[in-house]
Structures are given as structure tokens and as C-alpha cells.
Design a protein around this motif. Structure first.
Motif, short mmCIF file in Angstrom:
data_model
loop_
_atom_site.label_atom_id
_atom_site.label_comp_id
_atom_site.label_asym_id
_atom_site.label_seq_id
_atom_site.Cartn_x
_atom_site.Cartn_y
_atom_site.Cartn_z
N THR A 1 0.86 -1.15 -0.07
CA THR A 1 0.05 -0.01 0.15
C THR A 1 0.83 1.23 0.13
O THR A 1 2.35 1.05 -0.20
N THR B 1 1.53 2.76 2.60
CA THR B 1 2.38 2.63 3.92
C THR B 1 2.86 1.46 4.21
O THR B 1 3.87 1.03 3.47
N SER C 1 -10.19 -2.94 7.72
CA SER C 1 -10.82 -1.72 7.00
C SER C 1 -10.96 -2.10 5.45
O SER C 1 -10.77 -3.40 5.25
N ILE D 1 -10.76 -1.47 1.37
CA ILE D 1 -10.00 -0.62 0.41
C ILE D 1 -10.73 -0.26 -0.76
O ILE D 1 -11.23 -1.51 -1.39
N LEU E 1 -7.67 11.95 -0.20
CA LEU E 1 -7.68 10.76 -0.87
C LEU E 1 -7.33 10.59 -2.31
O LEU E 1 -8.12 11.67 -2.70
N THR F 1 -6.86 6.05 7.20
CA THR F 1 -7.81 5.23 7.17
C THR F 1 -8.90 6.10 7.85
O THR F 1 -8.90 6.54 9.08
N ARG G 1 -10.28 2.89 3.08
CA ARG G 1 -8.82 3.42 2.45
C ARG G 1 -8.75 3.34 1.03
O ARG G 1 -9.69 2.43 0.48
N PRO H 1 -5.58 3.92 -0.95
CA PRO H 1 -4.23 4.09 -0.89
C PRO H 1 -3.57 4.86 -2.12
O PRO H 1 -4.26 4.65 -3.04
N SER I 1 -1.08 3.91 8.32
CA SER I 1 -1.98 5.06 8.02
C SER I 1 -2.37 5.95 9.04
O SER I 1 -2.20 5.17 10.32
N VAL J 1 -5.22 7.17 11.16
CA VAL J 1 -6.74 6.84 11.55
C VAL J 1 -7.40 8.06 11.85
O VAL J 1 -7.05 8.58 12.81
#
Length: 204
Positions: free
Chosen positions: A32, A34, A65, A67, A93, A98, A121, A123, A182, A184
Motif C-alpha cells: 500500500t 504505507t 478496513s 480498500i 484521498l 484510514t 482506505r 491508498p 496510516s 486513522v
């Protein structure tokens, strides 16, 4: 099986092979923006249960979570998003965040829980975005933690392969990962509350 994928220009053929694994209910490890993550298609409840088992948890106790490829996909999984929240999401984004949003009635059924929120998410990573776009379904995701007491996350894809090759159905090598998660941000109350400061710096 390990797939070496260029982080800037993901090979469509390799993405297709990875997506085939997910469409059969497989679990994969992937990069990702991260840390490296582990996940499966949101369409397979049994795969979500297996993912929980790999983390040593029951599905009801997980905080996975999801994606998405872009913000347009959120409508089926979240309650209506107000304008200010949408602007905040749109500004940050894709990125290393997150966001916790109020979940639609569909989410508790997917995770066999009474959860009223969902972590989302998008990413800033070409590989995982290409996977989700080709899959046509969001990915259930969770960070790949390391057992080492000092290094919280494994960043080297080859070390990941050594540890996980017999536990998952595919590993996507997109180069070294980061060692910071990430950020949050809880938006469920209508305003941003940072629950964990990670690599992302929130723009409001």
C-alpha cells in the motif's frame, strides 16, 4: 506464489492473475502507500473468516478496513456522507489514511457483527488500486504486522515470502514497504478526530 509488479506501471497480465486468485476466494499480501497489507475480496465471507484466523481473531472481534478504488464506491457501504465530510475525504484521498465512517446496514452482515462504523482506505499506490479496479469489488484489508518486538512491520517482500508463502495464496512484491502505518481519522461524529497519527498529515 509471488508476483513482482512494477510500482509505477503495474503489468496488466500480472494484475489479472492476482485478481483471479481473489475471485476464487484467495488471500493475498500486497503493498500500500504505507505498510504491506493482507486481505481478500469483500465478496467471500469464508475468506474474511480465514483472514481473521490468520490474525488470531474471531471475525466479530476484527477491525478490518476496506480498500476502495475511488470515493464513488462508498455509497453501498456507508451512510450518506455530508458535503463537508466528502470534501475532507476528497482532499486527502488517495493517501495514507484510514477514515472511520458510519456504516450502511450491509456492513454488519458482511462481518457478522453489530459494527456501526467502517474503516475505509484509498491508498496512493498504483498496484493495489489496479487490483481493486480490476476486481470490481473492495478489498478487506489489515496491516501485516511483524512478530519482532522492535520492527512492527515487515518491509522486505522476500522476508514476507519466507514467513507467509505457505499461509496465503499470493504475494505481490511491489518493492520495499514503509514501516509507518496510516493515520486513522474518525469522522463518524461529523468532525475529524485523529485516533492514530501515522504517516498521513490531515488537510482540512
Amino acid at each position: 506464489m509471488i508476483f513482482i509488479v512494477h510500482p509505477d506501471n503495474p503489468d496488466a497480465r500480472k494484475i489479472s492473475l492476482i485478481v483471479d486468485i481473489l475471485k476464487k476466494g484467495g488471500i493475498i499480501i500486497y503493498p500500500t502507500d504505507t505498510v504491506y497489507a493482507i486481505g481478500c475480496s469483500l465478496n467471500f465471507k469464508r475468506s474474511i473468516e480465514k483472514l481473521a484466523q490468520l490474525k488470531g481473531l474471531k471475525t466479530k472481534k476484527t477491525n478490518f478496513s476496506v480498500i476502495f478504488h475511488d470515493l464513488s464506491e462508498l455509497t453501498n457501504y456507508t451512510k450518506p456522507i455530508d458535503r463537508s465530510t466528502f470534501k475532507l475525504l476528497n482532499k486527502n484521498l488517495p493517501g495514507p489514511f484510514t477514515f472511520i465512517l458510519n456504516a450502511s446496514n450491509q456492513v454488519p452482515k458482511l462481518f457478522d457483527t453489530n459494527k456501526k462504523t467502517i474503516g475505509i482506505r484509498i491508498p496512493d499506490n498504483n498496484i493495489v488500486l489496479a487490483i481493486v479496479e480490476a476486481l470490481g469489488t473492495p478489498l478487506v484489508t489489515t496491516s501485516l504486522h511483524d512478530e519482532d518486538e522492535i520492527i512492527e512491520y515487515t518491509t522486505d517482500p522476500y522476508l514476507i515470502e519466507e514467513k507467509w508463502a505457505n499461509k496465503v495464496d499470493g504475494i505481490v512484491d511491489g518493492g520495499y514497504g514503509k514501516n509507518e502505518p496510516s493515520t486513522v481519522v474518525d469522522l463518524s461524529a461529523g468532525y475529524p478526530e485523529i485516533l492514530r497519527q501515522g504517516i498521513g498529515e490531515l488537510m482540512e
